[in-house]
Scaffold this active site. Structure first.
Site, PDB file in Angstrom:
ATOM      1  N   SER A  40      -5.265   4.889   6.184  1.00 47.51           N
ATOM      2  CA  SER A  40      -5.707   3.532   5.852  1.00 47.51           C
ATOM      3  C   SER A  40      -5.080   2.546   6.815  1.00 47.51           C
ATOM      4  O   SER A  40      -4.048   2.827   7.444  1.00 47.51           O
ATOM      5  CB  SER A  40      -5.288   3.187   4.417  1.00 47.51           C
ATOM      6  OG  SER A  40      -5.448   1.806   4.143  1.00 47.51           O
ATOM      7  N   TYR A  76       1.113   2.709  -2.588  1.00 45.73           N
ATOM      8  CA  TYR A  76      -0.037   3.350  -1.938  1.00 45.73           C
ATOM      9  C   TYR A  76       0.130   3.288  -0.425  1.00 45.73           C
ATOM     10  O   TYR A  76      -0.069   4.291   0.282  1.00 45.73           O
ATOM     11  CB  TYR A  76      -1.322   2.645  -2.376  1.00 45.73           C
ATOM     12  CG  TYR A  76      -2.563   3.070  -1.619  1.00 45.73           C
ATOM     13  CD1 TYR A  76      -3.214   4.264  -1.928  1.00 45.73           C
ATOM     14  CD2 TYR A  76      -3.103   2.270  -0.606  1.00 45.73           C
ATOM     15  CE1 TYR A  76      -4.361   4.650  -1.253  1.00 45.73           C
ATOM     16  CE2 TYR A  76      -4.251   2.643   0.066  1.00 45.73           C
ATOM     17  CZ  TYR A  76      -4.870   3.837  -0.246  1.00 45.73           C
ATOM     18  OH  TYR A  76      -6.003   4.226   0.423  1.00 45.73           O
TER      19      TYR A  76
END
Length: 247
Positions: free
Chosen positions: A139, A152
């Site tokens: 990401s 995360y």
């Protein structure tokens, strides 16, 4: 890396980025195996596609992984691409939440440790193929964390570091190692964090295919590339930008 006539495993393949990857790859004369925990949802996704096999499995469960690897080894000996796409993400407030540890443990197991386990167990089979690939989906927050997704982001930073090391280790083998780094994507997965402002999942799949064929090992999709350049030149500004409010 060739983009057709492969046997491809995609974890988290029933929705979002995983589904769009399965859709694109299955349309290019590949056999795609999609993995997910929800059998009904998985089979519904597979019914919309050609050349796709659905296998119900939870990659965070050790017994499920053992059964999955045995099935793949026996029934899909031509498997040569593994796309680690399954993920878990939780919004949290590091100041006020009282269950941050539990959320982080789930994310770390799913997003990082489970990837290592699956790769390790499938590497012997992958190394036997003439051409093979591992694709880890990280990401944009691997470079700078969002405060709402701090734990995360930490899992994706860990995955980024592991992926770079794995690429070096496998450099003299037939297994290529790619990292797919999307920005905010408009999926059900990202709805809570303003996903409607993100790019379509189909764009991620399109850019992935181009980069896979070109052996572009770090695939920074859409504005992830610009953010990466900002991070290199001014880490503090990158941190500020990633934490701007999104409606």
């Amino acid at each position: 890396m060739k983009t057709s006539q492969n046997t491809i495993l995609i974890t988290g393949g029933s929705a979002g980025i995983g589904f769009e990857l399965a859709k694109s790859l299955s349309s290019k004369n590949n056999h795609v195996i999609i993995i997910g925990r929800n059998k009904q949802r998985l089979e519904k996704a597979a019914a919309q596609l050609q050349n796709v096999t659905a296998v119900t499995a939870d990659i965070s469960n050790a017994d499920n992984v053992e059964a999955l690897v045995a099935k793949l080894t026996t029934e899909f000996p031509a498997l040569n691409i593994v796309i680690n796409n399954a993920g878990a993400a939780n919004l949290n407030n590091l100041l006020t939440d009282t269950n941050t540890f539990e959320k982080a443990a789930e994310e770390m197991l799913t997003n990082y440790l489970s990837v290592i386990r699956l790769n390790e167990k499938l590497l012997p089979a992958l190394k036997k193929q003439t051409e093979a690939a591992i694709v880890n989906v990280s990401s944009v927050v691997a470079f700078a964390p969002s405060t709402r997704l701090a734990t995360y982001g930490a899992t994706k930073a860990a995955l980024h570091a592991y992926t770079r090391a794995l690429r070096l280790v496998l450099a003299e083998t037939s297994v290529k190692v790619f990292e797919l780094m999307p920005p905010l994507v408009d999926t059900e997965f990202s709805a809570e964090i303003g996903g409607k402002n993100g790019i379509p999942a189909s764009q991620v799949a399109d850019e992935f295919l181009v980069s896979l064929e070109a052996n572009n090992y770090e695939i920074r999709v859409a504005n992830t590339e610009d953010f990466y350049r900002l991070y290199l030149s001014n880490p503090d500004e990158a941190l500020r930008v990633i934490n701007l409010p999104r409606n």
